[in-house]
Write an enzyme that holds these catalytic residues in place. Sequence first.
Site, PDB file in Angstrom:
ATOM      1  N   GLY A 125      -3.550   8.695  -7.116  1.00  0.00           N
ATOM      2  CA  GLY A 125      -3.674   9.479  -5.897  1.00  0.00           C
ATOM      3  C   GLY A 125      -2.818  10.734  -5.961  1.00  0.00           C
ATOM      4  O   GLY A 125      -3.214  11.815  -5.503  1.00  0.00           O
ATOM      5  N   THR A 126      -1.640  10.589  -6.555  1.00  0.00           N
ATOM      6  CA  THR A 126      -0.745  11.738  -6.701  1.00  0.00           C
ATOM      7  C   THR A 126      -1.402  12.839  -7.527  1.00  0.00           C
ATOM      8  O   THR A 126      -1.371  14.015  -7.162  1.00  0.00           O
ATOM      9  CB  THR A 126       0.580  11.270  -7.344  1.00  0.00           C
ATOM     10  OG1 THR A 126       1.260  10.445  -6.401  1.00  0.00           O
ATOM     11  CG2 THR A 126       1.461  12.444  -7.718  1.00  0.00           C
ATOM     12  N   GLN A 141      -3.749   6.525   2.972  1.00  0.00           N
ATOM     13  CA  GLN A 141      -3.407   5.359   3.786  1.00  0.00           C
ATOM     14  C   GLN A 141      -4.581   4.790   4.564  1.00  0.00           C
ATOM     15  O   GLN A 141      -4.502   3.679   5.062  1.00  0.00           O
ATOM     16  CB  GLN A 141      -2.268   5.720   4.764  1.00  0.00           C
ATOM     17  CG  GLN A 141      -0.929   5.921   4.083  1.00  0.00           C
ATOM     18  CD  GLN A 141      -0.409   4.672   3.384  1.00  0.00           C
ATOM     19  OE1 GLN A 141      -0.734   3.545   3.758  1.00  0.00           O
ATOM     20  NE2 GLN A 141       0.389   4.867   2.341  1.00  0.00           N
ATOM     21  N   SER A 183      -6.147   6.923  -3.140  1.00  0.00           N
ATOM     22  CA  SER A 183      -5.454   6.182  -4.188  1.00  0.00           C
ATOM     23  C   SER A 183      -5.861   4.720  -4.131  1.00  0.00           C
ATOM     24  O   SER A 183      -5.685   4.054  -3.112  1.00  0.00           O
ATOM     25  CB  SER A 183      -3.953   6.318  -3.931  1.00  0.00           C
ATOM     26  OG  SER A 183      -3.243   5.490  -4.817  1.00  0.00           O
ATOM     27  N   ALA A 184      -6.410   4.209  -5.236  1.00  0.00           N
ATOM     28  CA  ALA A 184      -7.038   2.889  -5.215  1.00  0.00           C
ATOM     29  C   ALA A 184      -6.057   1.745  -4.995  1.00  0.00           C
ATOM     30  O   ALA A 184      -6.413   0.735  -4.397  1.00  0.00           O
ATOM     31  CB  ALA A 184      -7.807   2.661  -6.519  1.00  0.00           C
ATOM     32  N   HIS A 185      -4.822   1.883  -5.477  1.00  0.00           N
ATOM     33  CA  HIS A 185      -3.934   0.723  -5.368  1.00  0.00           C
ATOM     34  C   HIS A 185      -3.439   0.529  -3.939  1.00  0.00           C
ATOM     35  O   HIS A 185      -2.767  -0.457  -3.647  1.00  0.00           O
ATOM     36  CB  HIS A 185      -2.779   0.804  -6.372  1.00  0.00           C
ATOM     37  CG  HIS A 185      -1.749   1.823  -6.057  1.00  0.00           C
ATOM     38  ND1 HIS A 185      -0.510   1.506  -5.554  1.00  0.00           N
ATOM     39  CD2 HIS A 185      -1.785   3.163  -6.146  1.00  0.00           C
ATOM     40  CE1 HIS A 185       0.183   2.625  -5.376  1.00  0.00           C
ATOM     41  NE2 HIS A 185      -0.567   3.624  -5.722  1.00  0.00           N
ATOM     42  N   CYS A 202      19.677   5.828   2.339  1.00  0.00           N
ATOM     43  CA  CYS A 202      20.411   5.101   1.326  1.00  0.00           C
ATOM     44  C   CYS A 202      19.512   4.338   0.356  1.00  0.00           C
ATOM     45  O   CYS A 202      19.982   3.795  -0.627  1.00  0.00           O
ATOM     46  CB  CYS A 202      21.366   4.137   1.993  1.00  0.00           C
ATOM     47  SG  CYS A 202      22.384   4.973   3.215  1.00  0.00           S
TER      48      CYS A 202
END
Lengths: 458, 458
Positions: free
Chosen positions: A69-70, A177, A194-196, A320
Site C-alpha cells: 500500500g505504501t 483502512q 493495501s491487502a494485508h 514513547c
Amino acid sequence: MAYFDAASAAPLHPVARQALLASLDDGWADPARLYREGRKARMLLDAAREAAAEAVGCRADEMVFTPSGTRAVHTGVAGALAGRRRTGRHLIVSAVEHSSVLHSAEVFEAAGGTVDRVAVGRGGAVDAAGYSAALRADTALAVLQSANHEVGTVQPVAEVAGICRAAGVPLLVDAAQSLGWGPVEGDWSLLTASAHKWGGPSGVGLLVVRKGVRFAAQGPVDERESGRAAGFENIPAIVAAVASLRAVRAEADQEAVRLRELTARIRTRVPELVPDVEVVGDARRRLPGIVTFSCLYVDGEALLHELDRAGFSVSSGSSCTSSTLTPSHVLRAMGVLSEGNVRVSLPMGVAEADVERFLDVLPGAVASVREKLGAPAPATRVRAAELVVDSLGKRCPIPVIELAKVIGEVPVGGTVRVLSDDEAARLDIPAWCEMRGQEYLGEEPAERGTAYLVRRLG
Amino acid sequence: MAYFDAASAAPLHPVARQALLASLDDGWADPARLYREGRKARMLLDAAREAAAEAVGCRADEMVFTPSGTRAVHTGVAGALAGRRRTGRHLIVSAVEHSSVLHSAEVFEAAGGTVDRVAVGRGGAVDAAGYSAALRADTALAVLQSANHEVGTVQPVAEVAGICRAAGVPLLVDAAQSLGWGPVEGDWSLLTASAHKWGGPSGVGLLVVRKGVRFAAQGPVDERESGRAAGFENIPAIVAAVASLRAVRAEADQEAVRLRELTARIRTRVPELVPDVEVVGDARRRLPGIVTFSCLYVDGEALLHELDRAGFSVSSGSSCTSSTLTPSHVLRAMGVLSEGNVRVSLPMGVAEADVERFLDVLPGAVASVREKLGAPAPATRVRAAELVVDSLGKRCPIPVIELAKVIGEVPVGGTVRVLSDDEAARLDIPAWCEMRGQEYLGEEPAERGTAYLVRRLG
C-alpha cells in the site's frame, strides 16, 4: 491472546491462505511469456485484476498491483503530480494522512512543490470546505484518506471528490483502512489500498488510476503493470489478496454491525472504568472496528507492555512507542491528548468475550502504570501560591504529571509555569487543561526549553 | 511438459513452500510493533536477514529486502548515484546488463547524468580493461552483472571490482543469475539479487550496501529496512526466499556439474542436428544451466510456439517475441545473430531425459518454421549479376531469407543491396555474413529504410 491491531495488519484470512496455496503451483512463472506456464500465470493475474476492479468499482485496465500500500501511495502521488506538472506544483493533503502520503508530500516540497495540509476538527475529520479553500489554479493533486488509521474517523470523501472534480483537480483517495468494508463512494480519480489490512498477504497494494487522469510514472519502470509498477508480479499473493477481499466483503455488512457495537461498548465503558481518559475520534462517522483513547499520566509504551503481558496486542500513537519519539501527528492535528494513547482495532471475527476481558483488564493496567509513574490520585488537590515546575530533561508524561500535582497548590486565578524541553508537552499540556477545565495561557521561550503557562480556574 | 526457462523464473522450491506455509502463521504482523505477534514477526525477519547475509557474505545490517530484484536494482543504483553526487554524475554499466539496470541508467541520463556502456566481446563478456578505460574522476558508480541472463556468460566481476576499488568507485553487482550458485567473489560495494530466480517466491529482492558506501535512498521512504525499502515487509516470502537460497546452495556444487554437462551436450549437438545455427555465449566461462543459440531463417516467436506445442518452455531474445519488437540488446551488443534465438535455461533438478527429448524435437521444430517461411535449403546456390533486394515492409527474418536466396545469383565479388526498414536487419545481415563467410560492406541511408551492402566472397 487477543490481537486488537487489525488496522496495522490483519492475520491471513483462511480464504487467502487457500488461494495462495492453490496459486503457488500455477502462478510462479513470468506472465509475459508465451509458453504454457506463462499463460497460466497470465490467466490468474488477469482474473485477479478483473475481480479486484469489480470490488473497487473501476475498470480492470485502471487497476495495477504494487508491492505494498505504501508503494501504491508513493507511486500514485508522484505519478499524478508529474502528470499534471504543467498545471502547477501545488498539492493538498489532510493533516491526518498516513505517513506514506506525508512522506510523499515532503519529497515533493523538497523538490520545490508547495503543500497545503488541511486541518481537521477535534473528531479527526476534515471539513470539505477546507479542501475548497485550499484549491488553487495551480493545484495538481489533492489527497484524502477514506478513513483515519489511528482514530477510525471516516472522511467526507464523496463531498471532497465532488469539489475537486468541479475544480478539475484529481483526488487520490487512500482507502487502506476502509476498502475491506466496501467501495469508496464519490467521483474520485485515483485510489490506493493495501491487502494485508483486509486479511490478504503482505506484498500486495492496489493503485487505481481512472482513465483520463494524467499520470506519468516516475523513476525507472518496465513493461509490467502498464508501466506503473516495475518488477516481477507476485501473482500467488495477488490472487490471495483478491480472494480475501471478496471474502471479507461478503461478510462486511453483517460484521460491521457487530464490530460497531463492540467498539461502541469500549467507547462508553472505558471512561466509566478508567479515570482521566479521553476517547478520541468521531463518535458517529467512524470505521466499525477502531476505537482510540488516551490516558492522562500514563506512558504509552509502559501501558502497551502491561496489556501485552495480559494477552492483548494493541498499538499506540503516543510518543514513547514509535521509533521516532514524536507524538502522533494525527492526535496533534486533532488537538487531543496524546499521552497514554491506545488504539484498539478489532479484526473481523473477533470474539466478544475477548473484548469483555479487555475491559476487565484495562483499569488495572492503567492503574499499575500510573502508580509506577507516581501519578496523582484522581480528585486529589492541595493549595499554595504561583509556582514554577521544572520538568526540563523529563519525558512525557512526567511534565503533565508534575503539573497536575501542583495545580492545587496555587489559588484559583493563579498560574503554574511548566518548563519542559519535551516536544510532546506542547500538545499534552493544552489537552490536559481542556480535560481538567483549567485555562491554557500559551507558551513562551524559556532559557532552556519552553515555558507553558496554565491558570487555575477551579 | 518440460520447463526450460529457469533464468526467467524458477518454480517454487519445496523448501520455500514449506517455509512459506510455516511463516504465514507467525510472520504476518508488523515487525515494528512491541506486542507478541510483532516480536514473532521481528524474530523471523531478523533470522532471515542473518541467514541471507551469511549466504551472500556480508553483514546482516548491510542487507535489506526489497519487493523484487528489479526494485533492488532501481533503489541501489539511484541511492548509490545520489550518495556520491558530489563526486560526479558519471555512471558505468556494461552493454549487456539487465533491463532494470539499463532503465535506471536512462533515468539518470534524462536527469543530466552521463552513462558509459562498456562493450562486450562476441562471447558476451566485458573486458576488465573496458571498465578501467571508462573510469573518470567524476565516476559515481559502476555496475556489472555477475553473469549474463540471456547467454549465461560469466563476467570478470572480481577483477572489475578490484579496478573500481583502486579508483575509489563503488561497484554494484547484479547477481540475479548467479547467487543461487554461490557468493559473488571480489571486493564489490553493492549487490542485488532476486529470490524467484533460485526457487524462492515472487516478491523478494536483496539489496546489499556495504558499510562505508555512500548511499542516499531516493523518493519517499519510511522507517522500514533501514530507510532503504519502504512499505510493510513481506516476511513469509522473505523467510521462504532465504530458506530456498540455503537449500539450493547446499546442492549447488553437485548440481552445477550435472547441469554443465547437460548444457555442454546442447552446445555440441544442436549445431550437429540443426543446419545454420550459431551457439552464442562464452563456451567456458558460463553459468551451469544456460545455453543460447540462434537459428538462421527462423522467426523466434514461431519457433517458441512450435516448441511449446511439443511440450518445451523456453524463451527468446529475438525481436519477434518481446513486447517491444526490438532485438535483444544483449545479442546486439555481442554482434551475434539474433534471429530464431532460443535460450534454454535448465532448472535445478531437471531430468536428463527431458534434455534428450528436447534434442530429438528441436530439428523438426526448426525445419517446420523454416518451411513455413520459405527459407532456402542449406547449401543451395544459384548464379547471376549485381542485385537489389527490396525487403521494405518485411519483418525479420524475411530480409535475411531473401538475401540468402539471391546471394548465389551474383558472381563472386559482386554485391547484393538489401533494402530494409526493419531494425533487426542491422544486426542480422552482418551476423549472417559472418556465419556464411560473405563480406558485409556496411549500410547507407536509402530513399526508404536502409540499404545493407553485401559482397559475395564464395
